[in-house]
Scaffold this active site. Structure first.
Site, PDB file in Angstrom:
ATOM      1  N   HIS A 110      -3.756  -2.743  -6.362  1.00  0.00           N
ATOM      2  CA  HIS A 110      -3.250  -1.448  -6.428  1.00  0.00           C
ATOM      3  C   HIS A 110      -4.554  -0.374  -6.887  1.00  0.00           C
ATOM      4  CE1 HIS A 110       0.638  -2.440  -7.444  1.00  0.00           C
ATOM      5  NE2 HIS A 110       0.470  -2.834  -8.648  1.00  0.00           N
ATOM      6  N   ASP A 163       0.712  -1.338  -0.155  1.00  0.00           N
ATOM      7  CA  ASP A 163       0.046  -0.002  -0.099  1.00  0.00           C
ATOM      8  C   ASP A 163       0.771   1.328  -0.041  1.00  0.00           C
ATOM      9  OD1 ASP A 163      -2.291  -1.593   0.335  1.00  0.00           O
ATOM     10  OD2 ASP A 163      -1.881  -1.780   2.518  1.00  0.00           O
TER      11      ASP A 163
HETATM   12  P1  GDP Z   1      -0.247  -0.138  -3.567  1.00  0.00           P
HETATM   13  O1  GDP Z   1      -0.703  -1.226  -3.004  1.00  0.00           O
HETATM   14  O2  GDP Z   1       1.291   0.128  -3.322  1.00  0.00           O
HETATM   15  O3  GDP Z   1      -0.471  -0.005  -5.134  1.00  0.00           O
HETATM   16  O4  GDP Z   1      -1.028   0.924  -2.803  1.00  0.00           O
HETATM   17  P2  GDP Z   1      -2.403   1.724  -3.247  1.00  0.00           P
HETATM   18  O5  GDP Z   1      -2.462   2.432  -4.503  1.00  0.00           O
HETATM   19  O6  GDP Z   1      -3.569   0.698  -3.104  1.00  0.00           O
HETATM   20  O7  GDP Z   1      -2.519   2.681  -2.018  1.00  0.00           O
HETATM   21  C1  GDP Z   1      -2.130   4.031  -2.110  1.00  0.00           C
HETATM   22  C2  GDP Z   1      -3.381   4.712  -1.770  1.00  0.00           C
HETATM   23  O8  GDP Z   1      -2.850   6.179  -1.859  1.00  0.00           O
HETATM   24  C3  GDP Z   1      -4.254   4.882  -2.916  1.00  0.00           C
HETATM   25  O9  GDP Z   1      -5.597   5.285  -2.367  1.00  0.00           O
HETATM   26  C4  GDP Z   1      -3.908   5.840  -3.994  1.00  0.00           C
HETATM   27  O10 GDP Z   1      -4.792   6.571  -4.823  1.00  0.00           O
HETATM   28  C5  GDP Z   1      -3.468   6.831  -3.053  1.00  0.00           C
HETATM   29  N1  GDP Z   1      -2.159   7.631  -3.320  1.00  0.00           N
HETATM   30  C6  GDP Z   1      -0.996   6.949  -4.010  1.00  0.00           C
HETATM   31  N2  GDP Z   1      -0.261   8.187  -4.035  1.00  0.00           N
HETATM   32  C7  GDP Z   1      -0.641   9.368  -3.716  1.00  0.00           C
HETATM   33  C8  GDP Z   1      -0.367  10.807  -3.027  1.00  0.00           C
HETATM   34  O11 GDP Z   1       0.850  11.168  -3.337  1.00  0.00           O
HETATM   35  N3  GDP Z   1      -0.931  11.466  -2.180  1.00  0.00           N
HETATM   36  C9  GDP Z   1      -2.163  10.986  -1.899  1.00  0.00           C
HETATM   37  N4  GDP Z   1      -2.900  11.890  -1.196  1.00  0.00           N
HETATM   38  N5  GDP Z   1      -2.680   9.798  -2.017  1.00  0.00           N
HETATM   39  C10 GDP Z   1      -2.012   8.775  -2.850  1.00  0.00           C
END
Ligand code: GDP
Length: 430
Positions: free
Chosen positions: A40, A12
């Site tokens: 993701h 995440d």
């Molecule tokens: P993964 O499993 O590593 O792909 O993580 P996810 O993408 O599920 O979780 C990351 C969460 O943070 C998601 O809800 C994204 O939309 C959000 N996200 C990713 N980058 C950023 C960022 O720079 N700022 C904010 N506020 N949210 C982000």
């Protein structure tokens, strides 16, 4: 040219967004481990997607998306995800499924569920997707490969043998009803037809692509802490979450991986059971606030919807996490989330039995570790969407500089929001 994108922590970290960006520049995107047990989040022009099995290149027609041999393949879930993506207006993706991938069977999901119930309060917090029983069967050599689907006598023989073992467990350990091999055989033959158009020899395909100089992206799931060898065992997943496993799970030669991009978040989050050691955890109202402000919709699991535990950036875990991935560069996400704070603690050491260390220990010691924090000044303003690194407040830049020095890996990207374009590129100090 092969790049890997992987998580430095508990998963995440925001890999979805970075993978989506890097996928665009690749010819091939491969999933090489794990299954549908994590997701993701990708936000692009088609909408918002939680991908669990499909590689992140599915939004681009020029990309071949590969489900590598190391993946736990739940065909029904894969087909559902394809249907869902296409229903949201994405053109039919270019997809290839390794004929050596193994099948995650309905009985793996049942076994996972029964085992969690049996363990009661001592459960590991499994997503009950069948991942642990799947990988156990793979290493016990009772698993079924995709290629077996196309040889019916062999499939029946392997399935019958597997079901015989499961029935002993189901009946006598879990006191549940027996499985019927004939019924499962029928289901598998149906699923086979749905997957047939995608099945191929991904090993030859990839080695040919390497010869032709194609750009290949290995897409990792979860993060370093979840690796069953080098992570926080046994609060790990059952497949290797390290870039190095791409050599096995995607048949990429070790010498071919040139770039390992480790994604880490400006604070920590961890989904799993409460018993898992999480040294820099922030609880109470302050934790609730960070959880509510985190990510794009708060810190809740993409697959399970479970609230994630949150904490301050853990430099000890992240330095280790990047080291075992062999990170060549790091991407720092969610910096925008911290804009509400006057002061930001960073965990720079663990105190274990009265001694402060910054090397990441094994689980028994980790369970006794207390965080040692260094406090940095906050920047107290909204930086969401900022794409010019130099325009970030001095304290935000100082925070990034500090983390870079702690983890020992150049931070080249700083993400300031969930959307793809919300990214500030940075020239590393090191
Ligand atoms: P993964 O499993 O590593 O792909 O993580 P996810 O993408 O599920 O979780 C990351 C969460 O943070 C998601 O809800 C994204 O939309 C959000 N996200 C990713 N980058 C950023 C960022 O720079 N700022 C904010 N506020 N949210 C982000």
């Amino acid at each position: 040219m092969v790049k890997a994108i992987v998580g430095a922590n508990w998963g995440d970290e925001g890999k979805g967004k970075i993978t989506d960006m890097l996928a665009q520049q690749s010819n091939i995107v491969i999933r090489f481990q794990g299954g549908a047990n994590a997701g993701h989040t990708i936000i692009n022009d088609y909408g918002r997607f939680a991908l669990h099995t499909l590689p992140s290149g599915v939004f681009y027609p020029h990309i071949t998306n590969i489900i590598g041999n190391g993946v736990a393949l739940d065909i029904a879930k894969l087909v559902d995800e394809l249907t869902q993506v296409e229903a949201q207006g994405v053109p039919a993706p270019n997809l290839m499924v390794s004929d050596r991938a193994q099948l995650l069977m309905p009985y793996h999901v049942l076994q996972d569920t029964y085992e969690e119930a049996r363990l009661g309060g001592k459960a590991f917090g499994s997503t009950k997707s069948g991942i642990a029983p799947f990988y156990s069967d793979k290493y016990a050599k009772t698993g079924i490969q995709v290629c077996d689907l196309f040889d019916e006598p062999r499939l029946r023989e392997r399935l019958t043998a597997a079901v015989e073992l499961k029935n002993v467990l189901f009946e006598h350990l879990y006191h549940q009803s027996r499985l019927d091999a004939n019924e499962i055989m029928g289901q598998l033959l149906e699923l086979r037809e749905r997957i047939r158009p995608y099945v191929g020899d991904t090993v030859s395909f990839l080695h040919q692509a390497l010869k032709e100089g194609k750009s290949i992206l290995l897409e990792g799931q979860l993060g370093s802490m979840k690796d069953p060898d080098l992570g926080i065992f046994p609060m790990t997943t059952s497949s290797h979450t390290l870039a190095g496993y791409g050599c096995v799970g995607a048949s990429i030669p070790p010498t071919a991986i040139e770039d390992v991009i480790c994604v880490t978040k400006a604070y920590s989050s961890c989904v799993g059971s409460q018993t898992e050691p999480f040294v820099s955890e922030l609880t109470g109202p302050e934790g609730d606030e960070l959880r509510r402000r985190g990510g794009d919709h708060g810190e809740f699991g993409a697959t399970t919807g479970r609230p994630r535990r949150v904490g301050w950036f853990d430099a000890v875990a992240t330095q280790y996490g990047c080291m075992i991935q062999g990170a060549t560069q790091a991407a720092l996400t969610c910096l925008d989330v911290l804009g509400y704070l006057d002061e930001i603690p960073v965990c720079t050491g663990y105190e274990i039995d009265g001694i402060v260390t910054n090397s990441f220990p094994t689980t028994p010691s980790l369970l006794r570790a207390k965080p040692v924090f260094t406090k940095l000044p906050g920047w107290n303003c909204d930086i969401r969407g900022c794409t010019n690194y130099a325009a970030l407040p001095a304290n935000a830049q100082a925070y990034v500089d500090f983390l870079e020095a702690q983890i020992g890996v150049p931070i080249t990207m700083v993400s300031t929001g969930p959307k793809r374009e919300e990214m500030a590129y940075r020239t590393p100090k090191r």
